[in-house]
Design a protein around this motif. Structure first.
Motif, PDB file in Angstrom:
ATOM      1  N   LEU A   3       0.854  -1.197   0.000  1.00 46.92           N
ATOM      2  CA  LEU A   3       0.000   0.000   0.000  1.00 46.92           C
ATOM      3  C   LEU A   3       0.882   1.236   0.000  1.00 46.92           C
ATOM      4  N   ALA A   4       0.675   2.084  -0.996  1.00 45.34           N
ATOM      5  CA  ALA A   4       1.447   3.347  -1.069  1.00 45.34           C
ATOM      6  C   ALA A   4       0.479   4.440  -1.500  1.00 45.34           C
ATOM      7  N   THR A   5      -0.662   4.475  -0.813  1.00 44.78           N
ATOM      8  CA  THR A   5      -1.757   5.352  -1.254  1.00 44.78           C
ATOM      9  C   THR A   5      -1.629   6.787  -0.742  1.00 44.78           C
ATOM     10  N   GLY A   6      -0.565   7.095  -0.010  1.00 36.63           N
ATOM     11  CA  GLY A   6      -0.303   8.479   0.388  1.00 36.63           C
ATOM     12  C   GLY A   6      -1.355   9.073   1.319  1.00 36.63           C
ATOM     13  N   CYS A   7      -1.520  10.368   1.210  1.00 34.55           N
ATOM     14  CA  CYS A   7      -2.411  11.096   2.121  1.00 34.55           C
ATOM     15  C   CYS A   7      -3.405  11.963   1.359  1.00 34.55           C
ATOM     16  N   VAL A   8      -4.407  12.378   2.067  1.00 36.33           N
ATOM     17  CA  VAL A   8      -5.355  13.373   1.545  1.00 36.33           C
ATOM     18  C   VAL A   8      -5.390  14.525   2.553  1.00 36.33           C
ATOM     19  N   SER A  23      -7.672  23.339  -1.345  1.00 36.22           N
ATOM     20  CA  SER A  23      -6.539  22.671  -0.698  1.00 36.22           C
ATOM     21  C   SER A  23      -5.447  22.453  -1.731  1.00 36.22           C
ATOM     22  N   LEU A  24      -4.276  22.079  -1.261  1.00 32.21           N
ATOM     23  CA  LEU A  24      -3.144  21.927  -2.178  1.00 32.21           C
ATOM     24  C   LEU A  24      -2.506  20.566  -1.944  1.00 32.21           C
ATOM     25  N   LYS A  25      -3.037  19.566  -2.660  1.00 31.43           N
ATOM     26  CA  LYS A  25      -2.458  18.227  -2.513  1.00 31.43           C
ATOM     27  C   LYS A  25      -2.112  17.651  -3.881  1.00 31.43           C
ATOM     28  N   GLY A 163      -3.910   9.887   6.327  1.00 26.70           N
ATOM     29  CA  GLY A 163      -3.711   8.749   5.437  1.00 26.70           C
ATOM     30  C   GLY A 163      -4.923   8.484   4.548  1.00 26.70           C
ATOM     31  N   ASN A 164      -4.629   8.124   3.299  1.00 23.45           N
ATOM     32  CA  ASN A 164      -5.670   7.806   2.321  1.00 23.45           C
ATOM     33  C   ASN A 164      -5.936   6.300   2.414  1.00 23.45           C
ATOM     34  N   LEU A 165      -6.741   5.913   3.393  1.00 25.74           N
ATOM     35  CA  LEU A 165      -6.916   4.484   3.698  1.00 25.74           C
ATOM     36  C   LEU A 165      -7.783   3.761   2.680  1.00 25.74           C
ATOM     37  N   ILE A 166      -7.515   2.493   2.467  1.00 30.15           N
ATOM     38  CA  ILE A 166      -8.469   1.669   1.729  1.00 30.15           C
ATOM     39  C   ILE A 166      -9.198   0.792   2.754  1.00 30.15           C
ATOM     40  N   GLY A 167     -10.352   0.315   2.410  1.00 32.43           N
ATOM     41  CA  GLY A 167     -11.149  -0.470   3.361  1.00 32.43           C
ATOM     42  C   GLY A 167     -10.555  -1.859   3.599  1.00 32.43           C
ATOM     43  N   ALA A 196       3.090  -1.521   3.827  1.00 29.69           N
ATOM     44  CA  ALA A 196       2.723  -0.118   3.570  1.00 29.69           C
ATOM     45  C   ALA A 196       3.990   0.720   3.596  1.00 29.69           C
ATOM     46  N   ILE A 197       4.089   1.661   2.657  1.00 24.96           N
ATOM     47  CA  ILE A 197       5.270   2.539   2.594  1.00 24.96           C
ATOM     48  C   ILE A 197       4.842   3.999   2.387  1.00 24.96           C
ATOM     49  N   GLY A 198       5.748   4.898   2.726  1.00 23.62           N
ATOM     50  CA  GLY A 198       5.509   6.326   2.453  1.00 23.62           C
ATOM     51  C   GLY A 198       4.604   6.990   3.475  1.00 23.62           C
ATOM     52  N   ASP A 199       3.881   7.992   3.019  1.00 30.63           N
ATOM     53  CA  ASP A 199       3.065   8.821   3.916  1.00 30.63           C
ATOM     54  C   ASP A 199       2.048   8.019   4.729  1.00 30.63           C
ATOM     55  N   ILE A 200       1.543   6.942   4.148  1.00 30.38           N
ATOM     56  CA  ILE A 200       0.482   6.176   4.815  1.00 30.38           C
ATOM     57  C   ILE A 200       1.035   5.301   5.943  1.00 30.38           C
ATOM     58  N   VAL A 215       7.586  12.831   4.276  1.00 33.05           N
ATOM     59  CA  VAL A 215       8.289  13.532   3.199  1.00 33.05           C
ATOM     60  C   VAL A 215       8.690  12.538   2.111  1.00 33.05           C
ATOM     61  N   ALA A 216       9.064  13.107   0.949  1.00 37.30           N
ATOM     62  CA  ALA A 216       9.350  12.282  -0.223  1.00 37.30           C
ATOM     63  C   ALA A 216      10.531  11.335   0.004  1.00 37.30           C
ATOM     64  N   ASN A 217      11.555  11.820   0.717  1.00 34.46           N
ATOM     65  CA  ASN A 217      12.739  11.000   0.954  1.00 34.46           C
ATOM     66  C   ASN A 217      12.371   9.690   1.660  1.00 34.46           C
ATOM     67  N   VAL A 218      11.519   9.769   2.675  1.00 36.35           N
ATOM     68  CA  VAL A 218      11.094   8.569   3.409  1.00 36.35           C
ATOM     69  C   VAL A 218      10.343   7.636   2.459  1.00 36.35           C
ATOM     70  N   ALA A 219       9.418   8.218   1.669  1.00 38.80           N
ATOM     71  CA  ALA A 219       8.600   7.383   0.768  1.00 38.80           C
ATOM     72  C   ALA A 219       9.489   6.647  -0.240  1.00 38.80           C
ATOM     73  N   ILE A 220      10.411   7.369  -0.851  1.00 41.16           N
ATOM     74  CA  ILE A 220      11.279   6.768  -1.877  1.00 41.16           C
ATOM     75  C   ILE A 220      12.162   5.679  -1.260  1.00 41.16           C
ATOM     76  N   LEU A 279      19.301  22.994  -4.838  1.00 38.13           N
ATOM     77  CA  LEU A 279      18.882  21.630  -4.508  1.00 38.13           C
ATOM     78  C   LEU A 279      17.638  21.219  -5.283  1.00 38.13           C
ATOM     79  N   HIS A 280      16.655  22.144  -5.359  1.00 39.68           N
ATOM     80  CA  HIS A 280      15.418  21.784  -6.063  1.00 39.68           C
ATOM     81  C   HIS A 280      15.666  21.612  -7.556  1.00 39.68           C
ATOM     82  N   LEU A 281      16.605  22.362  -8.088  1.00 33.88           N
ATOM     83  CA  LEU A 281      16.948  22.206  -9.504  1.00 33.88           C
ATOM     84  C   LEU A 281      17.590  20.837  -9.734  1.00 33.88           C
TER      85      LEU A 281
HETATM   86  C1  LIG Z   1       2.106  20.866  -1.447  1.00 33.25           C
HETATM   87  C2  LIG Z   1       3.067  19.802  -0.990  1.00 33.25           C
HETATM   88  C3  LIG Z   1       4.428  20.080  -0.952  1.00 33.25           C
HETATM   89  C4  LIG Z   1       5.332  19.123  -0.548  1.00 33.25           C
HETATM   90  N1  LIG Z   1       6.660  19.450  -0.530  1.00 33.25           N
HETATM   91  C5  LIG Z   1       7.556  18.518  -0.175  1.00 33.25           C
HETATM   92  C6  LIG Z   1       8.949  18.817  -0.215  1.00 33.25           C
HETATM   93  O1  LIG Z   1       9.358  19.908  -0.563  1.00 33.25           O
HETATM   94  N2  LIG Z   1       9.811  17.830   0.141  1.00 33.25           N
HETATM   95  C7  LIG Z   1       9.387  16.586   0.522  1.00 33.25           C
HETATM   96  O2  LIG Z   1      10.217  15.713   0.802  1.00 33.25           O
HETATM   97  N3  LIG Z   1       8.083  16.288   0.579  1.00 33.25           N
HETATM   98  C8  LIG Z   1       7.158  17.212   0.239  1.00 33.25           C
HETATM   99  N4  LIG Z   1       5.822  16.908   0.287  1.00 33.25           N
HETATM  100  C9  LIG Z   1       5.416  15.582   0.787  1.00 33.25           C
HETATM  101  C10 LIG Z   1       5.579  14.530  -0.295  1.00 33.25           C
HETATM  102  O3  LIG Z   1       4.852  14.939  -1.452  1.00 33.25           O
HETATM  103  C11 LIG Z   1       5.051  13.197   0.218  1.00 33.25           C
HETATM  104  O4  LIG Z   1       5.718  12.862   1.407  1.00 33.25           O
HETATM  105  C12 LIG Z   1       5.248  12.076  -0.786  1.00 33.25           C
HETATM  106  O5  LIG Z   1       4.610  12.374  -2.008  1.00 33.25           O
HETATM  107  C13 LIG Z   1       4.664  10.767  -0.232  1.00 33.25           C
HETATM  108  O6  LIG Z   1       4.773   9.778  -1.198  1.00 33.25           O
HETATM  109  P1  LIG Z   1       3.756   8.557  -1.214  1.00 33.25           P
HETATM  110  O7  LIG Z   1       4.206   7.700  -2.351  1.00 33.25           O
HETATM  111  O8  LIG Z   1       3.648   7.950   0.128  1.00 33.25           O
HETATM  112  O9  LIG Z   1       2.323   9.184  -1.531  1.00 33.25           O
HETATM  113  P2  LIG Z   1       1.830  10.077  -2.766  1.00 33.25           P
HETATM  114  O10 LIG Z   1       2.957  10.767  -3.428  1.00 33.25           O
HETATM  115  O11 LIG Z   1       0.716  10.902  -2.222  1.00 33.25           O
HETATM  116  O12 LIG Z   1       1.258   8.998  -3.788  1.00 33.25           O
HETATM  117  C14 LIG Z   1       0.102   8.241  -3.521  1.00 33.25           C
HETATM  118  C15 LIG Z   1      -0.554   7.911  -4.853  1.00 33.25           C
HETATM  119  O13 LIG Z   1      -1.513   6.888  -4.664  1.00 33.25           O
HETATM  120  C16 LIG Z   1      -2.687   7.190  -5.421  1.00 33.25           C
HETATM  121  N5  LIG Z   1      -3.814   6.490  -4.773  1.00 33.25           N
HETATM  122  C17 LIG Z   1      -4.407   6.813  -3.620  1.00 33.25           C
HETATM  123  N6  LIG Z   1      -5.395   5.936  -3.310  1.00 33.25           N
HETATM  124  C18 LIG Z   1      -5.419   5.032  -4.312  1.00 33.25           C
HETATM  125  C19 LIG Z   1      -6.208   3.863  -4.579  1.00 33.25           C
HETATM  126  N7  LIG Z   1      -7.158   3.457  -3.725  1.00 33.25           N
HETATM  127  N8  LIG Z   1      -5.936   3.178  -5.710  1.00 33.25           N
HETATM  128  C20 LIG Z   1      -4.965   3.591  -6.557  1.00 33.25           C
HETATM  129  N9  LIG Z   1      -4.195   4.679  -6.363  1.00 33.25           N
HETATM  130  C21 LIG Z   1      -4.416   5.388  -5.248  1.00 33.25           C
HETATM  131  C22 LIG Z   1      -2.768   8.694  -5.325  1.00 33.25           C
HETATM  132  O14 LIG Z   1      -3.548   9.206  -6.380  1.00 33.25           O
HETATM  133  C23 LIG Z   1      -1.317   9.110  -5.446  1.00 33.25           C
HETATM  134  O15 LIG Z   1      -0.908   9.296  -6.764  1.00 33.25           O
HETATM  135  C24 LIG Z   1       4.891  17.841  -0.134  1.00 33.25           C
HETATM  136  C25 LIG Z   1       3.521  17.551  -0.173  1.00 33.25           C
HETATM  137  C26 LIG Z   1       2.621  18.514  -0.594  1.00 33.25           C
HETATM  138  C27 LIG Z   1       1.156  18.186  -0.639  1.00 33.25           C
END
Ligand SMILES: Cc1cc2nc3c(=O)[nH]c(=O)nc-3n(C[C@H](O)[C@H](O)[C@H](O)COP(=O)(O)OP(=O)(O)OC[C@H]3O[C@@H](n4cnc5c(N)ncnc54)[C@H](O)[C@@H]3O)c2cc1C
Length: 340
Positions: A3-8, A23-25, A163-167, A196-200, A215-220, A279-281
């Motif tokens: 599961l890598a469904t991230g957050c909402v 919102s800005l996601k 967290g963007n949970l699934i049932g 499960a990995i990343g934000d979730i 953050v992205a580093n943890v997820a990757i 760094l961002h570049l």
């Molecule tokens: C505005 C903003 C700025 C940020 N800036 C930074 C920054 O500068 N540096 C940094 O390190 N981090 C930053 N972050 C945080 C970073 O984006 C997250 O930590 C990272 O993207 C988490 O990765 P993830 O793979 O866990 O989830 P996500 O990148 O959120 O990916 C989850 C994916 O799963 C998909 N998904 C969800 N549910 C389902 C489902 N049921 N079925 C199929 N697909 C599904 C989603 O559509 C999404 O594409 C920022 C976040 C935001 C919102």
């Protein structure tokens, strides 16, 4: 299964989405914010002296990196960009207000970064309200916990994520803000083959007893670590525990202003801003993209200008028949749509 469904966006139970908060996601949400700001400025010009206060006020909720960076960017736009496009607007009426529930901006960063970011924001003219919560948003009026009411059609929520949970998962595996408890190998506790990995994911370690930062580093790196561990399992080798190596964090607060926290020291101001840009570049994929973005940045830096002024409508981009109808309407009025 991984599961890598991230957050909402987390509205913490407030009924804000129904009232028209932005919102800005996702990328689309970012474009939508640009649309709404440009549209409201167009309205101010159209209405002239009768333009209501709610069009002028930009209220951002949440002073984490996203809210701070956005408030700084709007303040720069108010000073340098919007007056070129809308010279007849009275900019003393345009207010950028940043509301934060805790006592500091950038709560996850060092005290130096918190103090510097607050100073930079105030220098840019952002009104920062600390220790204040949003209670309600109705009829374009935001009510704050101290009773203040702000009229706005530009309410942007960067107040938190969940967290963007699934049932189907056991409830006992889910903790605060919908994060799923995993062990040091990203396996969900109580299951044999679900990860499960990343934000979730919520992995508690000695160094991070409340879980790693989202953050992205943890997820990757959790993705990489899990892939390696699955290979190790196949070849009968011992798995390796994941731990986050924090190389630092940074946030930019407008032109020439940024804050940087490194593991052993922190700095802010001009050098921090250049460090942020560099760094961002470097994080951008492919040399071609990097070069194009670099050229764009240099252009924007010297001209204080941006070419991105299109208002993109969600309906038009989703349904081509709507854009055809809109085109027909314009043709009937002897107007034409440029581009696609
Ligand atoms: C505005 C903003 C700025 C940020 N800036 C930074 C920054 O500068 N540096 C940094 O390190 N981090 C930053 N972050 C945080 C970073 O984006 C997250 O930590 C990272 O993207 C988490 O990765 P993830 O793979 O866990 O989830 P996500 O990148 O959120 O990916 C989850 C994916 O799963 C998909 N998904 C969800 N549910 C389902 C489902 N049921 N079925 C199929 N697909 C599904 C989603 O559509 C999404 O594409 C920022 C976040 C935001 C919102």
């Amino acid at each position: 299964m991984v599961l890598a469904t991230g957050c909402v966006t987390n509205y913490f139970g407030l009924k804000l989405p129904e009232s028209g908060v932005y919102s800005l996601k996702t990328t689309y949400e970012a474009i939508q914010i640009r649309n709404i700001i440009i549209r409201n400025f167009e309205n101010i010009v159209a209405k002239g002296a009768d333009a209501p206060e709610e069009l002028y006020n930009i209220v951002i909720v949440g002073a984490g990196p996203t809210g701070v960076e956005m408030a700084g960017a709007f303040a720069e736009m108010k000073k340098n960009i919007l007056p070129k496009d809308y010279p007849r607007i009275n900019y003393s009426k345009v207010r950028i207000i940043l509301v934060e529930g805790s006592k500091t901006t950038l709560t996850a960063m060092s005290t130096t970064a918190q103090e510097a970011s607050l100073k930079f924001l105030r220098q840019l003219g952002v009104e920062v309200r600390l220790g204040i919560f949003v209670k309600e948003f109705e009829n374009h009026i935001v009510t704050l916990s101290d009773g203040e009411q702000l009229k706005t059609k530009n309410l942007i929520w960067t107040g938190g994520i969940k967290g963007n949970l699934i049932g189907g998962l056991e409830k006992s595996m889910i903790e605060r803000n919908n994060r799923i408890i995993v062990d040091r190998f990203n396996k969900i506790k109580g299951y044999n083959d679900i990860y499960a990995i990343g934000d979730i994911a919520l992995m508690k370690t000695q160094k991070y007893p409340n879980g790693h930062p989202q953050v992205a580093n943890v997820a990757i790196n959790q993705g990489k670590s899990l892939a390696q561990n699955l290979k190790r399992v196949q070849t009968g080798k011992a798995q390796e525990e994941y731990e986050y190596k924090d190389r630092g964090s940074m946030a930019t607060v407008g032109k020439f202003k940024a804050v940087v926290d490194l593991p052993y020291f922190n700095f802010n101001g001009l050098i921090a801003w250049f460090a942020w840009m560099f760094l961002h570049l470097m994080l951008i994929l492919s040399v071609r993209n990097r070069l194009i973005i670099f050229i764009n940045w240099v252009w924007s830096f010297f001209t204080n200008d941006t070419s991105l002024r299109l208002i993109l409508s969600e309906e038009m981009s989703k349904d081509p028949s709507i854009s055809r109808k809109a085109e027909q309407k314009l043709k009937n009025k002897n107007l034409h749509l440029g581009g696609s």
